[in-house]
Structure formats: C-alpha cells, structure tokens
Design a protein around this motif. Structure first.
Motif, PDB file in Angstrom:
ATOM      1  N   ILE A  71       0.840  -1.208   0.000  1.00  0.00           N
ATOM      2  CA  ILE A  71       0.000   0.000   0.000  1.00  0.00           C
ATOM      3  C   ILE A  71       0.869   1.251   0.000  1.00  0.00           C
ATOM      4  O   ILE A  71       0.630   2.204  -0.761  1.00  0.00           O
ATOM      5  CB  ILE A  71      -0.952  -0.004   1.215  1.00  0.00           C
ATOM      6  CG1 ILE A  71      -1.956  -1.154   1.092  1.00  0.00           C
ATOM      7  CG2 ILE A  71      -1.674   1.329   1.334  1.00  0.00           C
ATOM      8  CD1 ILE A  71      -2.811  -1.366   2.320  1.00  0.00           C
ATOM      9  N   LEU A  72       1.899   1.264   0.854  1.00  0.00           N
ATOM     10  CA  LEU A  72       2.774   2.435   0.939  1.00  0.00           C
ATOM     11  C   LEU A  72       3.552   2.651  -0.363  1.00  0.00           C
ATOM     12  O   LEU A  72       3.779   3.795  -0.776  1.00  0.00           O
ATOM     13  CB  LEU A  72       3.751   2.271   2.110  1.00  0.00           C
ATOM     14  CG  LEU A  72       3.130   2.344   3.508  1.00  0.00           C
ATOM     15  CD1 LEU A  72       4.162   2.011   4.575  1.00  0.00           C
ATOM     16  CD2 LEU A  72       2.529   3.728   3.755  1.00  0.00           C
ATOM     17  N   SER A  73       3.949   1.560  -1.029  1.00  0.00           N
ATOM     18  CA  SER A  73       4.692   1.705  -2.287  1.00  0.00           C
ATOM     19  C   SER A  73       3.789   2.245  -3.393  1.00  0.00           C
ATOM     20  O   SER A  73       4.241   2.997  -4.263  1.00  0.00           O
ATOM     21  CB  SER A  73       5.310   0.374  -2.705  1.00  0.00           C
ATOM     22  OG  SER A  73       4.320  -0.571  -3.074  1.00  0.00           O
ATOM     23  N   ILE A  74       2.517   1.871  -3.359  1.00  0.00           N
ATOM     24  CA  ILE A  74       1.558   2.420  -4.334  1.00  0.00           C
ATOM     25  C   ILE A  74       1.373   3.916  -4.097  1.00  0.00           C
ATOM     26  O   ILE A  74       1.301   4.717  -5.043  1.00  0.00           O
ATOM     27  CB  ILE A  74       0.197   1.693  -4.233  1.00  0.00           C
ATOM     28  CG1 ILE A  74       0.339   0.240  -4.690  1.00  0.00           C
ATOM     29  CG2 ILE A  74      -0.858   2.413  -5.072  1.00  0.00           C
ATOM     30  CD1 ILE A  74       0.743   0.063  -6.133  1.00  0.00           C
ATOM     31  N   ILE A  75       1.333   4.302  -2.821  1.00  0.00           N
ATOM     32  CA  ILE A  75       1.240   5.734  -2.488  1.00  0.00           C
ATOM     33  C   ILE A  75       2.476   6.470  -2.994  1.00  0.00           C
ATOM     34  O   ILE A  75       2.384   7.580  -3.551  1.00  0.00           O
ATOM     35  CB  ILE A  75       1.074   5.921  -0.965  1.00  0.00           C
ATOM     36  CG1 ILE A  75      -0.279   5.363  -0.506  1.00  0.00           C
ATOM     37  CG2 ILE A  75       1.187   7.406  -0.591  1.00  0.00           C
ATOM     38  CD1 ILE A  75      -0.470   5.360   0.998  1.00  0.00           C
ATOM     39  N   ASP A  76       3.647   5.849  -2.819  1.00  0.00           N
ATOM     40  CA  ASP A  76       4.891   6.440  -3.337  1.00  0.00           C
ATOM     41  C   ASP A  76       4.804   6.639  -4.847  1.00  0.00           C
ATOM     42  O   ASP A  76       5.238   7.675  -5.377  1.00  0.00           O
ATOM     43  CB  ASP A  76       6.091   5.538  -3.019  1.00  0.00           C
ATOM     44  CG  ASP A  76       6.410   5.484  -1.538  1.00  0.00           C
ATOM     45  OD1 ASP A  76       6.005   6.412  -0.817  1.00  0.00           O
ATOM     46  OD2 ASP A  76       7.071   4.515  -1.114  1.00  0.00           O
ATOM     47  N   LEU A  77       4.255   5.659  -5.544  1.00  0.00           N
ATOM     48  CA  LEU A  77       4.162   5.727  -7.004  1.00  0.00           C
ATOM     49  C   LEU A  77       3.260   6.859  -7.454  1.00  0.00           C
ATOM     50  O   LEU A  77       3.522   7.501  -8.492  1.00  0.00           O
ATOM     51  CB  LEU A  77       3.648   4.387  -7.551  1.00  0.00           C
ATOM     52  CG  LEU A  77       3.575   4.243  -9.068  1.00  0.00           C
ATOM     53  CD1 LEU A  77       4.959   4.441  -9.696  1.00  0.00           C
ATOM     54  CD2 LEU A  77       2.996   2.887  -9.446  1.00  0.00           C
ATOM     55  N   THR A  78       2.200   7.125  -6.700  1.00  0.00           N
ATOM     56  CA  THR A  78       1.294   8.224  -7.068  1.00  0.00           C
ATOM     57  C   THR A  78       1.965   9.584  -6.880  1.00  0.00           C
ATOM     58  O   THR A  78       1.576  10.561  -7.523  1.00  0.00           O
ATOM     59  CB  THR A  78       0.005   8.175  -6.217  1.00  0.00           C
ATOM     60  OG1 THR A  78       0.338   8.333  -4.826  1.00  0.00           O
ATOM     61  CG2 THR A  78      -0.726   6.868  -6.429  1.00  0.00           C
ATOM     62  N   GLU A  79       2.968   9.630  -5.998  1.00  0.00           N
ATOM     63  CA  GLU A  79       3.675  10.886  -5.754  1.00  0.00           C
ATOM     64  C   GLU A  79       4.822  11.107  -6.736  1.00  0.00           C
ATOM     65  O   GLU A  79       4.993  12.207  -7.269  1.00  0.00           O
ATOM     66  CB  GLU A  79       4.206  10.916  -4.316  1.00  0.00           C
ATOM     67  CG  GLU A  79       3.108  10.909  -3.257  1.00  0.00           C
ATOM     68  CD  GLU A  79       3.680  10.978  -1.849  1.00  0.00           C
ATOM     69  OE1 GLU A  79       4.912  11.178  -1.712  1.00  0.00           O
ATOM     70  OE2 GLU A  79       2.908  10.830  -0.881  1.00  0.00           O
ATOM     71  N   SER A  80       5.603  10.051  -6.959  1.00  0.00           N
ATOM     72  CA  SER A  80       6.775  10.202  -7.826  1.00  0.00           C
ATOM     73  C   SER A  80       7.296   8.823  -8.233  1.00  0.00           C
ATOM     74  O   SER A  80       7.438   7.940  -7.378  1.00  0.00           O
ATOM     75  CB  SER A  80       7.870  10.982  -7.106  1.00  0.00           C
ATOM     76  OG  SER A  80       9.107  10.846  -7.752  1.00  0.00           O
ATOM     77  N   ARG A  81       7.564   8.643  -9.504  1.00  0.00           N
ATOM     78  CA  ARG A  81       8.123   7.382  -9.979  1.00  0.00           C
ATOM     79  C   ARG A  81       9.494   7.141  -9.359  1.00  0.00           C
ATOM     80  O   ARG A  81       9.829   6.014  -8.985  1.00  0.00           O
ATOM     81  CB  ARG A  81       8.235   7.412 -11.502  1.00  0.00           C
ATOM     82  CG  ARG A  81       8.823   6.137 -12.116  1.00  0.00           C
ATOM     83  CD  ARG A  81       8.750   6.193 -13.631  1.00  0.00           C
ATOM     84  NE  ARG A  81       9.403   5.034 -14.225  1.00  0.00           N
ATOM     85  CZ  ARG A  81      10.690   4.958 -14.530  1.00  0.00           C
ATOM     86  NH1 ARG A  81      11.488   6.010 -14.293  1.00  0.00           N
ATOM     87  NH2 ARG A  81      11.207   3.875 -15.074  1.00  0.00           N
ATOM     88  N   GLN A  82      10.302   8.196  -9.212  1.00  0.00           N
ATOM     89  CA  GLN A  82      11.629   8.058  -8.637  1.00  0.00           C
ATOM     90  C   GLN A  82      11.558   7.687  -7.159  1.00  0.00           C
ATOM     91  O   GLN A  82      12.346   6.862  -6.671  1.00  0.00           O
ATOM     92  CB  GLN A  82      12.433   9.347  -8.810  1.00  0.00           C
ATOM     93  CG  GLN A  82      13.907   9.226  -8.439  1.00  0.00           C
ATOM     94  CD  GLN A  82      14.616   8.153  -9.256  1.00  0.00           C
ATOM     95  OE1 GLN A  82      14.514   8.127 -10.485  1.00  0.00           O
ATOM     96  NE2 GLN A  82      15.325   7.250  -8.588  1.00  0.00           N
ATOM     97  N   LEU A  83      10.597   8.284  -6.448  1.00  0.00           N
ATOM     98  CA  LEU A  83      10.405   7.945  -5.031  1.00  0.00           C
ATOM     99  C   LEU A  83      10.040   6.467  -4.898  1.00  0.00           C
ATOM    100  O   LEU A  83      10.565   5.772  -4.017  1.00  0.00           O
ATOM    101  CB  LEU A  83       9.303   8.812  -4.424  1.00  0.00           C
ATOM    102  CG  LEU A  83       8.902   8.490  -2.970  1.00  0.00           C
ATOM    103  CD1 LEU A  83      10.086   8.730  -2.033  1.00  0.00           C
ATOM    104  CD2 LEU A  83       7.696   9.316  -2.547  1.00  0.00           C
TER     105      LEU A  83
END
Length: 276
Positions: A71-83
């Motif tokens: 879930i947290l990695s999906i949230i990261d993806l919505t913010e930034s591909r690099q993140l």
C-alpha cells in the motif's frame, strides 16, 4: 464415496506434503489411489485453502508487513516514480510484495497455459515416481551447494524470479513446490532460513489463485459439508505443523532426509506401476 476419516487422512497428507519438500500433488494422488477414492479437483482445492490458512497463521506478521509495504509503495508511485524506485530499493518491506509478484509470474504462466497439457501428458503413477526422484536430487544437490547469505534485506528481483521459475516447474506431478523453491533459492544465493521463508510466502498467491479459479465449483461438489470441513481442518493443523518442522530442520539440520524419502517413495512407485 469419500468419508470423514478419508478426508482427515487426505487433509493430513496435503498439509504435511504441501510444505515438507515431498510433493503434495504426488502424495495426494498416491493416497487417493490407496484409499480407492477420487476426490476431484475441487476437494483438492479445499485442502489447498486449508494450507493457505496455515501459512497465514504462521507468517501473520510478515504478511501484515507485506500488505502495508504494498500500500505504501503504491502511495509512493502516485507521488513520484523516482520515489517509488528509491523506496523499493532501500525499504525491504516495500520491496517484498513486488518480489513476490515477480516470483509469482512463472507459476501464473504455467498454470494458465501448461497445466491441462501437463496433466494430460503426465498421467498415472509412473511420472509421479520419476519426478519424486528428481525432487530428491534437487534437495540433495542443494545441500552441497555453497551456502549463500542473502536475506530479505538484499534479495534481488533476479533471485526472486529464479525461485519463481522453480515454483512454476512444480506443475509437474511429483515435483515438490516447496522442494523446488527452496532448492532454487539456495542455488541463487539465499540463506537457508530465508529460502524457506520466501518459499512459503511465495506459495500464498499460487494457492490463492488456484482457490479463486475453483471456488465457483464448490457449491456443485458431491461431497457433504462435514466431510469437506474435516479435510479442511486437518490440512490447516498438519500444514501449520509441517511449516514449523521444516523451519526448524532447515535452520539446524539437513534436507537430506527428505531427499532419501523422495528417492525411496519414487522408486517404490515406479516398481509398483510395473508390478500391479
């Protein structure tokens, strides 16, 4: 007709052989033959779901962390591909769900495109005996392979894919899923404890996928609910016991005992196919 006693026996066989590296499909087929019953694929799936419950129970904390990490990695993806990429690389909890997804791809492919073909070509006890011997060889050789030190901290996607390919190959009857995944994990450099742990975690989507495919047919199965429940509970109890035993064995002892067992049962199976 399948009765409660037979269901409990089959549940015990499924629970033990799903996680001990001795081939659940092979042992289920052999025990069904001995008992003179043909349970069908749906009942086998009920037993597999029981072993899934055993995995969830034993590895509950790992599974919760994997779900949170996903879930947290999906949230990261919505913010930034690099993140997303950075966190997958540096955070083992966020990386693990994606490692499991990558490792599940091979079994998904073999299950969709090869399962029916394999089951048609490799029918009967003889192929089971042959692949049990192959399982024993894999276990024996893996015990003599240089021990790796890779854990959840530094496992790569390549290593996860290698283990996943091992799981995909276990579609052959008599070739142990846990045996091939643990062996390929050791061959790819995982340490002993993590090879077993990753093998069990990797079994979750494979077993769940098989259950989802067959769940629609459970209502039509010609077996009483009490018999199905007996087999289910038996597979949960013996599955949990098998996980606990194998984790202890792989940390402190050798897998050779399972290699010898697979060879003995495999050879006996082959011999009996020519005698009976």
């Amino acid at each position: 007709m399948l009765d409660i006693i037979s269901a409990i026996i089959l549940g015990a066989v499924q629970g033990l052989s799903e996680f001990l590296p001795i081939s659940s499909s092979g042992h289920l087929a052999l025990v069904q033959y001995i008992l003179g019953v043909d349970t069908g694929l749906v009942f086998d799936t009920v037993l597999h779901i029981g072993t899934l419950v055993a995995v969830f129970t034993f590895f509950w904390n790992d599974i919760v962390n994997i779900i949170k990490g996903f879930i947290l990695s999906i949230i990261d993806l919505t913010e930034s591909r690099q993140l997303f990429i950075d966190e997958i690389r540096d955070n083992k909890y966020k990386r693990m769900p994606w490692l499991i997804i990558i490792g599940t791809i091979p079994v998904g492919i073999t299950g969709l495109f090869l399962k029916d073909y394999i089951e048609t070509i490799f029918r009967g006890a003889l192929p089971i005996g042959v692949f049990l011997i192959i399982t024993g060889i894999l276990l024996y050789v893996s015990e003599r392979y240089p021990t790796g030190d890779t854990t959840s901290e530094d496992i790569s996607f390549k290593q996860a894919l290698i283990v996943g390919i091992g799981q995909g190959c276990a579609i052959f009857p008599g070739l142990s899923r846990s045996g091939t995944t643990i062996a390929t994990g050791l061959f790819s450099g995982l340490n002993r404890e993590f090879a077993a742990r990753f093998s069990f975690l990797l079994s979750i989507p494979a077993i769940l996928g098989a259950g989802v495919v067959q769940i629609k047919d459970i209502a039509t199965i010609d077996i009483s609910m009490s018999v199905m429940l007996a087999g289910f509970i038996s597979s949960v109890i013996f599955g949990y016991f098998a996980i606990k035993v194998l984790m202890k064995i792989i940390e402190e002892w050798s897998l050779d005992v399972f290699a010898y067992y697979c060879w003995i049962v495999g050879i006996l199976t082959i011999v009996l196919t020519f005698i009976l």
